[in-house]
Design an enzyme around this catalytic site. Structure first.
Site, short mmCIF file in Angstrom:
data_model
loop_
_atom_site.label_atom_id
_atom_site.label_comp_id
_atom_site.label_asym_id
_atom_site.label_seq_id
_atom_site.Cartn_x
_atom_site.Cartn_y
_atom_site.Cartn_z
N TYR A 31 31.00 11.84 47.28
CA TYR A 31 31.42 13.16 46.80
C TYR A 31 32.92 13.37 47.01
CZ TYR A 31 31.28 18.28 46.24
OH TYR A 31 31.49 19.57 45.82
N LYS A 57 35.79 13.92 44.10
CA LYS A 57 36.62 15.13 44.01
C LYS A 57 38.11 14.78 44.20
CE LYS A 57 33.34 18.10 43.17
NZ LYS A 57 33.24 18.81 41.88
P1 NAI Z 1 24.85 23.96 41.70
O1 NAI Z 1 24.07 22.76 42.11
O2 NAI Z 1 24.30 25.31 42.04
O3 NAI Z 1 25.15 23.93 40.12
C1 NAI Z 1 25.56 22.76 39.48
C2 NAI Z 1 25.10 22.81 38.03
O4 NAI Z 1 25.49 21.58 37.41
C3 NAI Z 1 23.56 22.91 37.90
O5 NAI Z 1 23.22 23.91 36.97
C4 NAI Z 1 23.16 21.53 37.43
O6 NAI Z 1 21.98 21.51 36.63
C5 NAI Z 1 24.39 21.09 36.65
N1 NAI Z 1 24.46 19.63 36.52
C6 NAI Z 1 24.24 18.71 37.48
N2 NAI Z 1 24.34 17.47 36.95
C7 NAI Z 1 24.64 17.61 35.63
C8 NAI Z 1 24.87 16.70 34.58
N3 NAI Z 1 24.79 15.38 34.77
N4 NAI Z 1 25.15 17.20 33.35
C9 NAI Z 1 25.20 18.54 33.14
N5 NAI Z 1 25.01 19.45 34.13
C10 NAI Z 1 24.72 18.99 35.35
O7 NAI Z 1 26.30 23.74 42.35
P2 NAI Z 1 27.48 24.77 42.63
O8 NAI Z 1 27.52 25.04 44.08
O9 NAI Z 1 27.43 25.91 41.69
O10 NAI Z 1 28.74 23.83 42.32
C11 NAI Z 1 29.49 23.89 41.12
C12 NAI Z 1 30.72 23.02 41.31
O11 NAI Z 1 31.50 23.49 42.41
C13 NAI Z 1 30.43 21.56 41.56
O12 NAI Z 1 31.37 20.74 40.90
C14 NAI Z 1 30.61 21.45 43.07
O13 NAI Z 1 30.94 20.14 43.46
C15 NAI Z 1 31.77 22.40 43.28
N6 NAI Z 1 31.88 22.88 44.65
C16 NAI Z 1 30.90 23.62 45.23
C17 NAI Z 1 31.05 24.06 46.54
C18 NAI Z 1 30.02 24.88 47.23
O14 NAI Z 1 30.25 25.21 48.41
N7 NAI Z 1 28.94 25.24 46.59
C19 NAI Z 1 32.25 23.75 47.32
C20 NAI Z 1 33.22 22.98 46.59
C21 NAI Z 1 33.03 22.57 45.32
#
Ligand code: NAI
Length: 254
Positions: free
Chosen positions: A162, A166
């Protein structure tokens, strides 16, 4: 609030979490929004919420890690909306484990979604964005916003795949800004800290407390905190900002 009336935004991984909050914020600013996630029907709830705000919205099913699916998705969005002005590469996954025990599959899966997916969508929207012109022929370009992470800057035990993905997104952001700047296409990243979401809800209480102790603002971030930064980067108020990594982390690191 950014004025995005008449703009078209494409947001990946927007069925839920941070992506859904970003799509909602961009709609609140007046943008029409194409939303994609692994299955089109997963986007239904977000699409309905956006339409209720009076903008156009549609969901698309796409695996961001598969080149042909990404190209087909951008083609469909262009057919439906006519243009893409704002691209938000948000889809992301984790498959945590210590480096010595990490499988090839877990490494590949995370790099393919988080880093390759960002590359594929950026490549697919670059040319259409170059064609965005004002009625007088002035190139309007576009704004690409990649969702990175604080751990892509500082590293994190148990997240070799991860953090590498990033960190790669951060470098890709800077290169994209250099390559496309002359066409008025800006590219920036938002690096969230610890955000309350499904991704972080699964962490044990002692890990959550350890994180909290490192946050000067003494609260976890919200998806809306990230969405606000994205909306600013998408709009004209950030028209001289490109190649930057905007940290939204409550002061966790400088
Ligand atoms: P989440 O898991 O709630 O949402 C991620 C979304 O991406 C989901 O709807 C999922 O179905 C979709 N997804 C996953 N693989 C996919 C693929 N191959 N093709 C299309 N869609 C796909 O995650 P969250 O927390 O909303 O994270 C969103 C972004 O923010 C990510 O890039 C994550 O790495 C980043 N992030 C999140 C943090 C956190 O604390 N939640 C911290 C830092 C970064």
């Amino acid at each position: 609030m950014a004025d995005l009336k008449g703009k078209v935004a494409l947001v990946t991984g927007a069925a839920r979490g941070i992506g859904a909050a970003i799509a909602t914020k961009l709609a609140e600013c007046g943008a029409n929004v194409a939303i994609c996630d692994l299955k089109a029907e997963w986007c239904d709830e977000t699409v309905a919420a956006l339409k209720a705000r009076g903008v156009e919205a549609k969901g698309y099913g796409v695996n961001v890690a598969v080149s042909a699916e990404v190209d087909a998705c951008v083609k469909a969005v262009l057919a439906d909306f006519g243009r893409v002005d704002i691209m938000v590469n948000n889809a992301g996954i984790t498959k945590d484990g210590l480096l010595m025990r990490m499988s090839d599959d877990d490494w590949d899966a995370v790099l393919n979604v988080n880093l390759k997916g960002t590359f594929l969508f950026t490549r697919a929207v670059a040319r259409p964005m170059m064609k965005n012109k004002a009625p007088d022929g002035t190139p309007l370009g576009g704004s690409i916003i990649n969702i990175a992470s604080v751990v892509g800057i500082m590293g994190n035990a148990g997240q070799a795949n991860y953090t590498a993905s990033k960190g790669g997104v951060i470098a890709l952001t800077k290169t994209t800004a250099k390559e496309l700047g002359s066409r008025n296409i800006r590219c920036n990243a938002v690096a969230p800290g610890f955000i309350q979401s499904k991704m972080t809800d699964v962490l044990p209480e002692n890990v959550r407390k350890a994180y909290m102790d490192t946050i000067p603002l003494r609260r976890f971030g919200t998806a809306l905190d990230i969405a606000k930064a994205v909306a600013w980067l998408a709009g004209d108020d950030a028209s001289y900002v490109t190649g930057q990594i905007i940290s939204v982390n409550g002061g966790m690191i400088g």
